[in-house]
Design an enzyme around this catalytic site. Structure first.
Site, PDB file in Angstrom:
ATOM      1  N   LYS A 111      61.041  70.994  63.526  1.00  0.00           N
ATOM      2  CA  LYS A 111      59.418  70.465  64.153  1.00  0.00           C
ATOM      3  C   LYS A 111      59.598  69.005  64.589  1.00  0.00           C
ATOM      4  CE  LYS A 111      58.361  69.801  59.285  1.00  0.00           C
ATOM      5  NZ  LYS A 111      57.724  70.246  58.294  1.00  0.00           N
ATOM      6  N   TYR A 137      55.071  35.769  67.762  1.00  0.00           N
ATOM      7  CA  TYR A 137      53.396  36.064  67.647  1.00  0.00           C
ATOM      8  C   TYR A 137      53.056  35.606  66.355  1.00  0.00           C
ATOM      9  CZ  TYR A 137      52.823  38.918  71.776  1.00  0.00           C
ATOM     10  OH  TYR A 137      52.825  39.468  73.120  1.00  0.00           O
TER      11      TYR A 137
HETATM   12  C1  LIG Z   1      58.714  70.222  57.393  1.00  0.00           C
HETATM   13  C2  LIG Z   1      58.796  71.411  56.475  1.00  0.00           C
HETATM   14  C3  LIG Z   1      59.946  71.695  55.748  1.00  0.00           C
HETATM   15  C4  LIG Z   1      60.954  70.725  55.683  1.00  0.00           C
HETATM   16  O1  LIG Z   1      60.792  69.809  54.804  1.00  0.00           O
HETATM   17  P1  LIG Z   1      61.817  68.542  54.318  1.00  0.00           P
HETATM   18  O2  LIG Z   1      61.367  67.790  53.529  1.00  0.00           O
HETATM   19  O3  LIG Z   1      62.037  67.686  55.715  1.00  0.00           O
HETATM   20  O4  LIG Z   1      63.250  69.082  54.068  1.00  0.00           O
HETATM   21  C5  LIG Z   1      60.142  72.922  55.153  1.00  0.00           C
HETATM   22  N1  LIG Z   1      59.030  73.798  55.018  1.00  0.00           N
HETATM   23  C6  LIG Z   1      58.008  73.393  55.627  1.00  0.00           C
HETATM   24  C7  LIG Z   1      56.791  74.543  55.515  1.00  0.00           C
HETATM   25  C8  LIG Z   1      57.593  72.504  56.342  1.00  0.00           C
HETATM   26  O5  LIG Z   1      56.458  72.157  56.809  1.00  0.00           O
END
Ligand SMILES: *Cc1c(COP(=O)(O)O)cnc(C)c1O
Length: 349
Positions: free
Chosen positions: A40, A249
């Site tokens: 994702k 800045y």
């Molecule tokens: C993002 C996510 C993962 C992966 O989690 P990590 O901590 O990055 O390993 C797994 N399961 C779900 C439902 C998630 O939203």
């Protein structure tokens, strides 16, 4: 690219072998379970297509995205049936969700009913075991409720797997109870950190994200996981500073001795946020080059007194060791990765 495309003075080097080795290690650490991959947010900022095509070649069987748009883009490169959409379905998703071939992760009783009314086919289901984020609540749950579904993965998500708290045990127990007697092809509970909690947490499939990309979700992963992303930026200007010279800045750094500073082509618009002000560092030839003063939108000033040969056009490594950069900036490793800006060229090596 045409010859006229502009040169980018910043890039992130992405180590494809490290990515694949991290997945292989997580798959091995998952024991009898198979490791999938959370891709994702554009593969945690690295590029979902580049990540998923590498991992599918390495044997990764399944991928998790958040949105249908992400599934759509990815499905041009890997089979849609290897994709699950974690954020479920809204009425607006109907056309794509029922035609693409990817599976929704149904997160509420309303979504289960919606999917059944669409005659949507294969799906996954998320149950809530104590995080109170997405997932069907225990109060609404019974194994019968999903009896009519073509249920592939029954999953839940751990809230605190990166720490040793009793919530992990409580969620594991709840998952055992709630999943008992449910007809499904696979059960899945562990994210990256959950994999390190041991065999009890592995079930049939694990869902690592962060650790694929080099994040040490738990110290136990330290021996198995290597960094994947290395941002680099070019020096745009070198300047000699006298005591009393003020930098950037709001003059948040003032030289107290003669120094050499370089201005490099990375800034908060690239995800190098102002939390690195007077805190981050770059490297050249193994020398630490600390950030001086405030990070600005497209530029950061660094102390190159230790690397006096640096010149305009030279590349420096921006320190993005996820644990160290996280400690320096107060940003989580997740934020560091997903925040890497679109302006940075992704360069797979
Ligand atoms: C993002 C996510 C993962 C992966 O989690 P990590 O901590 O990055 O390993 C797994 N399961 C779900 C439902 C998630 O939203």
């Amino acid at each position: 690219m045409s010859d006229l495309s502009g040169h980018l003075p910043l890039r992130v080097k992405l180590n494809g072998a490290a990515l694949v080795n991290n997945w292989r290690a997580l798959d091995r650490l998952s024991g009898a379970a198979k490791a999938g991959a959370a891709v994702k947010a554009n593969g945690y900022g690295l590029g979902a297509v580049e990540v998923a095509t590498r991992l599918i070649d390495a044997g990764c069987p399944h991928f998790f995205v958040a949105h249908w748009r992400e599934a759509e883009e990815l499905s041009a490169h890997i089979p849609a049936t290897a994709i699950s959409v974690l954020n479920g379905v809204l009425p607006e998703d109907r056309a794509l969700a029922t035609s693409l071939g990817a599976r929704p992760v149904l997160n509420s009783t309303r979504q289960v009913k919606l999917w059944q009314s669409w005659d949507g086919g294969g799906c996954d289901v998320m149950i809530d075991t104590g995080m109170n984020r997405l997932g069907i609540a225990a109060a609404d749950w019974s194994a019968d409720f999903v009896a009519g579904l073509d249920l592939h993965i029954l999953m839940s998500h751990l809230a605190s797997a990166d720490t040793d708290v009793t919530q992990n045990v409580a969620q594991h127990e709840a998952f055992m109870e709630m999943s008992a007697g449910v007809v499904c092809r696979a059960r899945s509970l562990a994210n990256s950190a959950g994999i390190a909690l041991g065999a009890d947490y592995h079930f049939d499939m694990t869902r690592p994200g962060l650790a694929l990309y080099g994040g040490l979700a738990r110290p136990e992963l330290g021996d198995h996981i290597t960094q994947v992303a290395q941002p680099q930026a070019q020096v745009l200007q070198v300047r000699a500073l006298k005591p009393g010279d003020k930098l950037g800045y709001n003059a948040l750094f003032e030289a107290d001795r003669p120094m050499t500073a370089a201005v490099v082509a990375i800034g908060y618009a690239d995800g190098y946020l102002r939390s690195f002000t007077n805190a981050g560092q770059c490297f050249a030839n193994g020398k630490s080059l600390p950030v001086l003063g405030r990070v600005s939108m497209d530029l950061t000033i660094i102390d190159v007194s230790a690397a006096p040969d640096l010149q305009e056009g030279d590349w420096v490594d921006v320190d993005y060791d996820l644990a160290r950069a996280s400690a320096q900036s107060g940003l989580s490793p997740y934020e560091l990765l997903t925040g890497m800006g679109q302006r940075m060229q992704r360069l797979w090596v």
